[in-house]
Design a protein around this motif. Sequence first.
Motif, short mmCIF file in Angstrom:
data_model
loop_
_atom_site.label_atom_id
_atom_site.label_comp_id
_atom_site.label_asym_id
_atom_site.label_seq_id
_atom_site.Cartn_x
_atom_site.Cartn_y
_atom_site.Cartn_z
N SER A 169 0.85 -1.19 0.00
CA SER A 169 0.00 0.00 0.00
C SER A 169 0.89 1.24 0.00
CB SER A 169 -0.91 0.01 1.23
OG SER A 169 -1.68 1.20 1.29
N LYS A 222 -2.48 -1.44 -3.33
CA LYS A 222 -3.26 -0.21 -3.15
C LYS A 222 -2.36 0.99 -3.44
CE LYS A 222 -6.03 -2.20 0.62
NZ LYS A 222 -6.44 -2.03 2.04
N SER A 244 -2.55 5.37 -3.83
CA SER A 244 -3.26 6.65 -3.79
C SER A 244 -2.26 7.76 -4.10
CB SER A 244 -3.88 6.87 -2.40
OG SER A 244 -4.56 8.11 -2.34
N LYS A 300 -6.60 -1.41 -5.94
CA LYS A 300 -7.27 -0.14 -5.61
C LYS A 300 -6.40 1.02 -6.08
CE LYS A 300 -8.98 2.53 -1.63
NZ LYS A 300 -9.14 2.54 -0.16
#
Length: 766
Positions: A583, A608, A610, A634
């Motif tokens: 992540s 993941k 972001s 994600k």
Amino acid sequence: MNVIKKEAMETSAEAQRQRKVTSTHAGSLTSSSNVKESKMVGFDDVQLQLLDWLTGGNRNRQIIPIVGMGGIGKTTLARHIFEHALVKEHFDIRAWTTISQTYNVREALREVLHQVSGDLRSDLSENELGEKLYKYLCGKRYIIILDDMWSVEVWDKMRFFFPDYNHGSRVIVTTRLSNLATELTNSNRIGMRFLDDVCSWTLFSKTVFGDEVFPLQLEEIGKKIVGKCKGLPLSIAVIGGLLAKSELTLEYWEHIEKNLSSIVNSENDEYCLMLLKLSYDNLPPYLKPCFLYMGMFEEDERIKVSKLMRLWVSEGFLKPIINKSSKTIANEYLKELVDRNLILVHELGKLGNIRYCKMHDLLRDLSFQEAEKQRFYYVLGQHCPRGINSQRRIVIPRSTSDKTARDALETMSRARSFICDGDTVSQLPDFRFLRTLSTYKYSGEYLDENVFQLVNLRYLSARFREGFQIPSSISLLWNLHTLIVSCRGKRTAPVEIWKMHQLKHVEFVYENMYLPDPPSGHSDVIMENLETLNGVIDFNLNEEVVKRIPNIKKLEIIITDKVMDRDRVKCLSYLQCLSKLESLSCFSDYGSEDKYLQSISFPHSLKKLSLHCGYFFHLEEILEKIGSLPLLQKLKLLFGQFATRSWEIGEGQFPSLKYLSLNFCRDMECWTLEGTCLPRLEQLHLEDMESLEEFPSEIGEIPTLKSVVLLNCSESMGLSLKKIVDEQEKLQGDPSIHVLVESDNVSQQLQTLATPNFRVVKGSLM
């Protein structure tokens, strides 16, 4: 035409088959425990009556109480109504908040305001929150659920903030108190009843065996067990959860029935507690402390699962298993408690993992009582009794006065755990044996530096004063595995932190922290246990740092606009060397960070991602790298721009992606999909993508896609998505995609196209 029809039917059948296959292989924790909904059996007539009152012709704002004892299904009924397709279509705004006995009107208003407007500000007073909420609700038809109310005073304080403009708005209140329901209204109310024999048996059968056939040899004893539950849904669910996880033998079921027969107290609440205690008594020894620990949290509190698991680890509850990490073991413990219906799943993450859990009031009472009997922990009230110095785990709730807490602390020298949910004192006594210290969540005061001398600490979560610097003595905490520090102002961590090889989780919250380069001459100190590192500013990744953190799994870094030298600009290229990283969150300011991001390289282990990009960062430069990641599930992109004004996802890209979110990504006018890209996409979220005019038609051909959310996007996007949904309905009979279109400028044309599967909301719902 017959040939085309035949091909369409074959395509539809194949899509349904793939959806079934995908749902079967949904990951390690996406089992029945994660996604199972609370079962509602025997209340169809009540639900129909409630739906009629909610959507009926009465235009005045109405209060509808749902009344009944604990565990009888009030919240379950309210939840089913709240999520009902007819309710979603009828009301412009829906919001839910839990009141509980120790209510806080300001927090309840803040929760409702957050749900209706997205406003998360915590610095507003009760009246300011109420006035803001009133303005958002004006002119809209809303439904508000006030769950678990114990006092009419709550409604007296909140009622003025819920406008009544004859729009047909409704407020549902669940309560155990019949007299409270009478005070709230003298008209419509729902009185929950016990289940009859048929419904009790249906609920029990579903809980124990799901859709499988009930074994004939267990039916007679099963009906005796159900009879002892006296029609209380919670008791049936908990006993059923116990039997579902136990031996399916006649002898064991007879043993359970015999124990149930020994419970003779006829008082409902006490009877239910004694009934539930049987499930606790039959827990495996390794699960009992985990269950008892749940009583430490406030009533109706949303419990963050990641925090809970770390606390379990620091308390030593997890039984070591060869070749399994502590996180895996903790997940298995949580799953088993959920399967037994002793813990409720409150909120799932985007990938199906449990993010927050809760406890039913009665089960929390049971946990609390058993913990008190066994001296498992001590909850400090308004008085400091004698003998408290022998307690090992101390809990100070928000309701405890500061003076009582300070007085009690002076006599707690033998405590191993200190959990404070209220305002803590700044100076702690000599807690030389302390292993767990958690004061961060509600702390109004700041903890002193002397906590860094408590050498036995395993878990430290605290808030410190502005200007605070972590002292070099932190290296004395040789056994610390979780460090969560909150303080105002950007600060630098001491270089000694690189010597703490036991650390597993490090989080710098609120305004984050600089992490210095590792000290030279100590290259032999490897932080092999470090898995989480959050809130680090301008992290200088290089060959030396990568060697120090070989097993990092979760990394959150913040990039500022300060000038960096040539070597440091390329430091994000070293991310690809972190072979265990799963992540990554990267937040950047506007400015020179464009060069910083251009060199980024991702490890193939990433699941993941972001990225908060600069306003003018060219997204095409990075999306091709991201699309080739084999395990990525994600992806969230914020800001940046499409310089070519188009995004073309090529054949085979994003092979594992399940959740995709694009927010404020400028200038994308054209979006095309080629071949078998995005084959596992389940959720799509687009916000403020105003330049994009049309959805790619291939979106409707992704068999796994379940939901699409459009927030403040163009009108034409909504219309093109409606065509895709209608096309699915023609081919399959029932579209598999559920759509939410929300904007301040929704046209009348789009509103007339709304259906249960295609919701259109004007204004802010989130």
